[in-house]
Motif scaffolding. Structure first.
Motif, mmCIF file in Angstrom:
data_model
loop_
_atom_site.group_PDB
_atom_site.id
_atom_site.type_symbol
_atom_site.label_atom_id
_atom_site.label_comp_id
_atom_site.label_asym_id
_atom_site.label_seq_id
_atom_site.Cartn_x
_atom_site.Cartn_y
_atom_site.Cartn_z
ATOM 1 N N ALA A 134 41.061 42.967 43.412
ATOM 2 C CA ALA A 134 41.933 42.026 43.191
ATOM 3 C C ALA A 134 42.408 41.519 44.599
ATOM 4 O O ALA A 134 42.507 40.159 44.799
ATOM 5 C CB ALA A 134 43.360 42.770 42.638
ATOM 6 N N THR B 126 45.594 44.132 35.422
ATOM 7 C CA THR B 126 45.561 43.777 36.910
ATOM 8 C C THR B 126 44.834 42.629 37.201
ATOM 9 O O THR B 126 45.445 41.659 38.051
ATOM 10 C CB THR B 126 44.693 44.963 37.282
ATOM 11 O OG1 THR B 126 44.876 46.204 36.891
ATOM 12 C CG2 THR B 126 44.580 44.882 38.862
ATOM 13 N N MET B 127 43.916 42.235 36.337
ATOM 14 C CA MET B 127 43.254 41.016 36.625
ATOM 15 C C MET B 127 44.093 39.669 36.211
ATOM 16 O O MET B 127 44.065 38.664 36.862
ATOM 17 C CB MET B 127 41.634 40.699 36.152
ATOM 18 C CG MET B 127 40.906 41.548 37.039
ATOM 19 S SD MET B 127 40.721 40.729 38.820
ATOM 20 C CE MET B 127 40.359 42.321 39.719
ATOM 21 N N PRO C 206 48.253 45.282 41.158
ATOM 22 C CA PRO C 206 47.571 44.996 42.151
ATOM 23 C C PRO C 206 48.342 44.788 43.691
ATOM 24 O O PRO C 206 47.654 44.297 44.709
ATOM 25 C CB PRO C 206 46.673 43.622 41.878
ATOM 26 C CG PRO C 206 47.709 43.189 40.925
ATOM 27 C CD PRO C 206 48.404 44.240 40.345
ATOM 28 N N GLU D 165 39.630 39.305 46.053
ATOM 29 C CA GLU D 165 39.534 37.803 45.145
ATOM 30 C C GLU D 165 40.669 37.039 45.785
ATOM 31 O O GLU D 165 40.376 35.904 45.903
ATOM 32 C CB GLU D 165 39.337 38.157 43.566
ATOM 33 C CG GLU D 165 38.162 38.759 43.134
ATOM 34 C CD GLU D 165 38.115 38.648 41.546
ATOM 35 O OE1 GLU D 165 39.160 38.069 40.862
ATOM 36 O OE2 GLU D 165 37.377 39.117 41.169
ATOM 37 N N THR E 123 46.500 39.105 39.161
ATOM 38 C CA THR E 123 45.768 38.676 40.325
ATOM 39 C C THR E 123 45.292 37.185 39.765
ATOM 40 O O THR E 123 45.523 36.435 40.856
ATOM 41 C CB THR E 123 44.244 39.395 40.153
ATOM 42 O OG1 THR E 123 44.744 40.720 40.175
ATOM 43 C CG2 THR E 123 43.505 38.968 41.644
ATOM 44 N N LYS E 124 44.990 36.894 38.687
ATOM 45 C CA LYS E 124 44.621 35.363 38.432
ATOM 46 C C LYS E 124 45.977 34.535 38.704
ATOM 47 O O LYS E 124 45.981 33.391 39.362
ATOM 48 C CB LYS E 124 44.183 35.177 37.129
ATOM 49 C CG LYS E 124 43.843 33.707 36.581
ATOM 50 C CD LYS E 124 43.325 33.712 35.330
ATOM 51 C CE LYS E 124 42.770 32.240 35.033
ATOM 52 N NZ LYS E 124 43.732 31.279 35.080
#
Ligand code: NAI
Length: 331
Positions: free
Chosen positions: A19, A320-321, A273, A22, A324-325
């Motif tokens: 995370a 988590t993603m 994250p 990115e 993060t996005k």
């Protein structure tokens, strides 16, 4: 293009470190990551929890982003984290603890920074059995190590226009070891007359921290108390998923979240994250990428304040993603 060592670590480490990388990439900072292993993943591959290759990569790059690594309890190999900190003389563990608006906690305005001595104290792991029914651990404190952590704390306080430094100790009981830590911090404090200096017996510091954390600013502590207090303070601002940190010395800086591998969350993709992303923010500030660091920090704050795309520990239901996005989308 910067070059840095990347150590995903164990448990939730790879998920949250991904995370962070990115988000850094999305913020436009180009870092070529040299990926290395530590802890259980290194043990599985090399039968060595701290491969030389990992140490020399950090020595060369001087910057690393690291996830947590597993250390077995009361058995197994020595903590690779502690070995790494000692090998690279990463003598300061710095953990900023700050309220983030939107997190559901009792406290509103916590803004403190813990400077934890990172190379000695009981964490040196010098221990042995005395017969079969007694065990002895040696608590080693030196003037040099105590003075350099104190100097770092006071320099930081001066540079960042902080008002006060508090030293925590238990020198009423451990008159020699904590006594030496305390007298070392005092001698450094005397060189900074413009910064208020305060001393507190450690249990009193813990109690006051729970009652009035807003009153603390910069805190300097020996290794063990620093570990305990920073984790408790993470609880005051909403949990371990939110608190970043850095292990830093003269030669290198290893940025790593305060949290561990969270075996209860590992592999599920639901860890927060934020701590890892904020480690990325600290790393970017360290290398002079302040604009990108500020943009990421503001985006994290906004995502948390809006409270929509947040993970379960923050009352949301996102992964988590997903979170993060959302941070990337808000950059
Ligand atoms: P832990 O920090 O892994 O977990 C404690 C609690 O915090 C758990 O309930 C966990 O779910 C929660 N938590 C931690 N990170 C979170 C995140 N990002 N988002 C949401 N919730 C989170 O501590 P624990 O259980 O005491 O230790 C587990 C392992 O981690 C042990 O092997 C320990 O040695 C290792 N560890 C490694 C560290 C490092 O590598 N720097 C630091 C601390 C522990």
């Amino acid at each position: 293009m910067y070059k840095a060592t990347l150590i995903p670590g164990d448990g939730i480490g790879p998920e949250v470190i991904r995370a962070a990388t990115e988000v850094i990439e999305a913020a436009g900072v180009k870092i070529s990551w040299e990926e290395k292993l530590i802890g259980q993943s290194a043990m599985a591959k090399y039968n060595n929890p701290l491969p030389e290759d990992t140490v020399s990569s950090i020595e060369t790059n001087r910057i690393a982003l690291k996830g947590p690594s597993t250390t077995e309890i009361a058995k197994g190999f020595r903590s690779a984290n502690i070995s790494l900190r000692q090998r690279l003389n990463l003598y300061a563990n710095i953990r900023p603890i700050k309220t983030i608006e939107g997190v559901n906690t009792k406290y509103k305005d916590i803004d403190l920074v813990i400077f934890r001595e990172n190379t000695e104290d009981l964490y040196m792991g010098i221990e042995h059995m005395v017969g079969k029914d007694a065990a002895e651990s040696i608590k080693l404190i030196t003037r040099d190590a105590s003075e350099r952590i104190a100097s770092m704390a006071f320099n930081y306080a001066l540079r960042e226009k902080r008002r006060k430094v508090t030293c925590g100790h238990k020198a009423n009981v451990m008159k020699l070891s904590d006594g030496l830590f305390l007298s070392s911090v005092r001698s450094i404090a005397s060189k900074y007359p413009d910064i208020e200096y305060q001393e507190m017996i450690i249990e009193n510091l813990f109690m006051k921290m729970v009652m009035n954390p807003e009153e603390f600013d910069v805190i300097v502590l020996p290794n063990l108390y620093g570990d305990l207090l920073s984790e408790m303070c993470a609880g005051l601002v909403g949990g371990l998923g939110l608190v970043p940190g850095v292990n830093i010395g003269v030669e290198a800086a290893v940025f790593e979240p305060t949290h561990g591998t969270a075996p209860d969350l590992a592999g599920k993709g639901i860890a927060n994250p934020t701590a890892a992303i904020l480690c990325g923010v600290m790393l970017l500030n360290h290398i002079g990428e302040k604009e990108a660091a500020d943009r990421i920090y503001n985006s994290v704050k906004r995502v948390i304040r809006e409270g929509k795309y947040v993970t379960r520990d923050l009352g949301g239901s996102y992964s988590t993603m997903d979170m993060t996005k959302a941070v990337i989308d808000n950059l």
